[in-house]
Design a protein around this motif. Sequence first.
Motif, PDB file in Angstrom:
ATOM      1  N   THR A 274      94.691  81.776 -30.989  1.00 56.15           N
ATOM      2  CA  THR A 274      93.422  81.101 -30.746  1.00 56.15           C
ATOM      3  C   THR A 274      92.297  81.884 -31.403  1.00 56.15           C
ATOM      4  O   THR A 274      92.173  83.089 -31.171  1.00 56.15           O
ATOM      5  CB  THR A 274      93.152  81.008 -29.223  1.00 56.15           C
TER       6      THR A 274
ATOM      7  N   PHE B 111      88.914  83.677 -31.785  1.00 48.23           N
ATOM      8  CA  PHE B 111      88.019  84.309 -30.823  1.00 48.23           C
ATOM      9  C   PHE B 111      86.759  84.685 -31.581  1.00 48.23           C
ATOM     10  O   PHE B 111      86.808  85.475 -32.529  1.00 48.23           O
ATOM     11  CB  PHE B 111      88.682  85.559 -30.239  1.00 48.23           C
TER      12      PHE B 111
ATOM     13  N   ASN C 289      87.335  76.462 -20.007  1.00 46.66           N
ATOM     14  CA  ASN C 289      87.005  77.399 -18.931  1.00 46.66           C
ATOM     15  C   ASN C 289      85.855  78.282 -19.370  1.00 46.66           C
ATOM     16  O   ASN C 289      85.537  78.353 -20.559  1.00 46.66           O
ATOM     17  CB  ASN C 289      88.222  78.234 -18.496  1.00 46.66           C
ATOM     18  N   GLU C 290      85.234  78.920 -18.418  1.00 46.96           N
ATOM     19  CA  GLU C 290      84.138  79.834 -18.741  1.00 46.96           C
ATOM     20  C   GLU C 290      84.066  80.923 -17.682  1.00 46.96           C
ATOM     21  O   GLU C 290      84.446  80.722 -16.531  1.00 46.96           O
ATOM     22  CB  GLU C 290      82.803  79.112 -18.874  1.00 46.96           C
TER      23      GLU C 290
ATOM     24  N   VAL D 201      82.118  84.525 -21.492  1.00 46.31           N
ATOM     25  CA  VAL D 201      83.218  84.031 -22.327  1.00 46.31           C
ATOM     26  C   VAL D 201      83.512  82.587 -21.939  1.00 46.31           C
ATOM     27  O   VAL D 201      83.504  82.241 -20.759  1.00 46.31           O
ATOM     28  CB  VAL D 201      84.500  84.873 -22.138  1.00 46.31           C
TER      29      VAL D 201
ATOM     30  N   THR E 102      86.112  79.111 -23.281  1.00 45.37           N
ATOM     31  CA  THR E 102      87.069  78.485 -24.190  1.00 45.37           C
ATOM     32  C   THR E 102      86.684  77.025 -24.313  1.00 45.37           C
ATOM     33  O   THR E 102      86.490  76.347 -23.303  1.00 45.37           O
ATOM     34  CB  THR E 102      88.518  78.597 -23.661  1.00 45.37           C
TER      35      THR E 102
ATOM     36  N   ARG F 134      87.550  73.278 -26.540  1.00 44.20           N
ATOM     37  CA  ARG F 134      88.607  72.583 -27.280  1.00 44.20           C
ATOM     38  C   ARG F 134      87.940  71.526 -28.146  1.00 44.20           C
ATOM     39  O   ARG F 134      87.335  70.580 -27.638  1.00 44.20           O
ATOM     40  CB  ARG F 134      89.613  71.960 -26.326  1.00 44.20           C
TER      41      ARG F 134
ATOM     42  N   ASP G 113      91.765  75.024 -29.506  1.00 46.57           N
ATOM     43  CA  ASP G 113      91.038  75.907 -28.602  1.00 46.57           C
ATOM     44  C   ASP G 113      90.341  76.995 -29.410  1.00 46.57           C
ATOM     45  O   ASP G 113      90.892  77.520 -30.388  1.00 46.57           O
ATOM     46  CB  ASP G 113      91.990  76.565 -27.596  1.00 46.57           C
ATOM     47  N   ILE G 114      89.132  77.333 -28.983  1.00 45.91           N
ATOM     48  CA  ILE G 114      88.348  78.404 -29.579  1.00 45.91           C
ATOM     49  C   ILE G 114      87.705  79.164 -28.429  1.00 45.91           C
ATOM     50  O   ILE G 114      87.063  78.569 -27.559  1.00 45.91           O
ATOM     51  CB  ILE G 114      87.253  77.848 -30.518  1.00 45.91           C
ATOM     52  N   ILE G 115      87.885  80.475 -28.433  1.00 47.13           N
ATOM     53  CA  ILE G 115      87.269  81.319 -27.416  1.00 47.13           C
ATOM     54  C   ILE G 115      85.972  81.865 -27.999  1.00 47.13           C
ATOM     55  O   ILE G 115      85.930  82.312 -29.149  1.00 47.13           O
ATOM     56  CB  ILE G 115      88.207  82.466 -27.007  1.00 47.13           C
TER      57      ILE G 115
END
Length: 154
Positions: A5, A7, A32-33, A43, A45, A47, A52-54
Amino acid sequence: MTTVTPFLWFNDNAGGAIERYQKVFPGTEVVNETRMPDGTLFVATIRIHGQDIIMMNGGPSHQLTEAFSLSVGVETQEEVDTISDALIDGGGYQDNCGWLKDAFGLSWQIVPAALMKLMSGPDPVRVGRVNAALMQMKRIDIAGLQAAYDGAES
């Protein structure tokens, strides 16, 4: 299951980037966060079209560079133009060969399927003309690439 993924390290504007990407790419979701005790985003994530990208607000010690970019495959000139305009809005800029940098410092490549088709054609002379035309472009012009492939004078 092993996953890979991207980041991305932002100074303090990952939240603004997320809002922008949600507008540019409808259907983008926050998976999510994590927030700091004061409520600021640390942080998250997201989509985008299944990828997905963090993203992290990590401060100024590391900057995004052109050494990493996200590539967006599109079909039409309208998509090239709409997505490019939306990403550079508010302080980004269009760079050579369809690359751009958004207002948050992230580099993107907006790549029409026609480019890949023309660049993989069987005739090296035609492919060479497409490559030469591409090197002269900022934003990719699908009709201009096709004209170069066909040998039309510009």
